[in-house]
Design an enzyme around this catalytic site. Structure first.
Site, PDB file in Angstrom:
ATOM      1  N   CYS A 110     -51.970-114.691 -79.964  1.00 14.61           N
ATOM      2  CA  CYS A 110     -52.922-115.487 -79.177  1.00 14.61           C
ATOM      3  C   CYS A 110     -54.009-114.610 -78.566  1.00 14.61           C
ATOM      4  CB  CYS A 110     -52.182-116.264 -78.099  1.00 14.61           C
ATOM      5  SG  CYS A 110     -51.179-117.611 -78.760  1.00 14.61           S
ATOM      6  N   CYS A 174     -25.955-101.471 -84.788  1.00 18.37           N
ATOM      7  CA  CYS A 174     -25.797-102.378 -83.646  1.00 18.37           C
ATOM      8  C   CYS A 174     -24.337-102.802 -83.476  1.00 18.37           C
ATOM      9  CB  CYS A 174     -26.678-103.609 -83.842  1.00 18.37           C
ATOM     10  SG  CYS A 174     -28.419-103.280 -84.117  1.00 18.37           S
ATOM     11  N   HIS A 178     -21.728-103.043 -80.292  1.00 18.98           N
ATOM     12  CA  HIS A 178     -21.637-104.399 -79.742  1.00 18.98           C
ATOM     13  C   HIS A 178     -20.611-105.285 -80.435  1.00 18.98           C
ATOM     14  CE1 HIS A 178     -24.933-103.623 -77.017  1.00 18.98           C
ATOM     15  NE2 HIS A 178     -25.620-103.119 -78.014  1.00 18.98           N
ATOM     16  N   CYS A 224     -32.158 -98.923 -78.371  1.00 17.39           N
ATOM     17  CA  CYS A 224     -30.892 -98.781 -79.086  1.00 17.39           C
ATOM     18  C   CYS A 224     -31.062 -97.888 -80.309  1.00 17.39           C
ATOM     19  CB  CYS A 224     -30.366-100.151 -79.514  1.00 17.39           C
ATOM     20  SG  CYS A 224     -29.656-101.120 -78.162  1.00 17.39           S
TER      21      CYS A 224
END
Length: 263
Positions: A110, A174, A178, A224
């Site tokens: 935008c 990841c 996690h 990360c």
């Protein structure tokens, strides 16, 4: 000195005291609540995230760029100018750009299309502040991200592959932290359960009081990668949007706590 900068001074003084007095807590959510309450008491009821929200609102409504236009006509998925709850519906496919966009990349789109900025002219700090403002309008709204369009499904699959991918000199990814190591600690913080704990992805953008930083999910993902000694994906890039899409789908139904306040 203007009101905004007086508020900055008050919060900065309170935040310094908070960082000095910060103590380790077993539950990060409980610790954050305690620190948030303490900071509110010291700063007269103002959080640093409030300052980012105010700055972001000014940037969002100001006529800026070569076209001297505001961002108030930007469509974040609910129609031009409709902002409530939009953060919990991203990433999603946009027909005008023919691509899936997350919060950060849609703000950037935008700024380019409505305001006429060149990509290299867009300040990352402006995007983050505007993200905080939009987040404040989505607080306590549900996360509702379901990949239905073919482009969304394709990117979700990429995000899932990236989430489970192991690479780099440490042969980690990841999912190593996690999924496999959930509950273990990285320094003072336990690894969050991305697949089961819906709160993990429902409080971004967030203010990190431990280092006085305002981050969106893109900053979190890039950090990360750096922690795993791997090159971080570029801001607004497909890997970041894909991972965000995968994690936000896991958070479906969660009530957002925005802007987040975390360690």
């Amino acid at each position: 000195m203007g009101r905004f900068w007086r508020l900055v001074g008050a919060v900065a003084l309170a935040l310094f005291s908070l960082m000095v007095l910060a103590q380790e807590e077993d539950d990060p959510a409980k610790e954050a609540e305690k620190q948030k309450k303490q900071l509110l008491e010291q700063s007269g009821g103002i959080l640093p995230s409030d300052l980012y929200v105010e700055q972001g609102e000014q940037l969002f409504k100001a006529k800026r760029g070569p076209k001297q236009a505001s961002l108030e006509a930007c469509d974040f998925g609910r129609g031009p100018g409709k902002l409530e709850g939009v953060v919990g519906r991203l990433p999603r496919y946009f027909f005008d750009t023919r691509r899936v966009e997350d919060l950060d990349s849609r703000i950037r789109t935008c700024m380019i299309r409505l305001q006429g900025f060149k990509p290299e002219e867009i300040k990352r700090s402006d995007v983050v502040a505007i993200a905080f403002y939009l987040a404040s309008l989505s607080n306590e709204q549900p996360v509702t991200v379901r990949p239905l369009m073919p482009q969304e499904k394709k990117l979700y699959e990429l995000g899932e592959r990236l989430f489970y991918l192991r690479a780099g000199p440490r042969d980690m990814g990841c999912a190593t932290c996690h999924v496999t190591y959930v509950g273990r600690r990285a320094g003072v913080l336990p690894y969050s359960d991305i697949l089961k704990d819906k709160r993990a992805a429902s409080h971004w953008p967030a203010f990190r009081y431990s280092n006085d930083q305002a981050w969106t999910m893109a900053d979190r993902i890039r950090a990360c990668y750096s922690n795993l000694s791997m090159p971080a994906p570029d801001f607004y890039s497909e890997p970041i949007i894909a991972l965000t899409l995968f994690m936000n789908v896991q958070a479906n139904g969660a009530r957002m706590d925005l802007p987040g306040f975390i360690r």
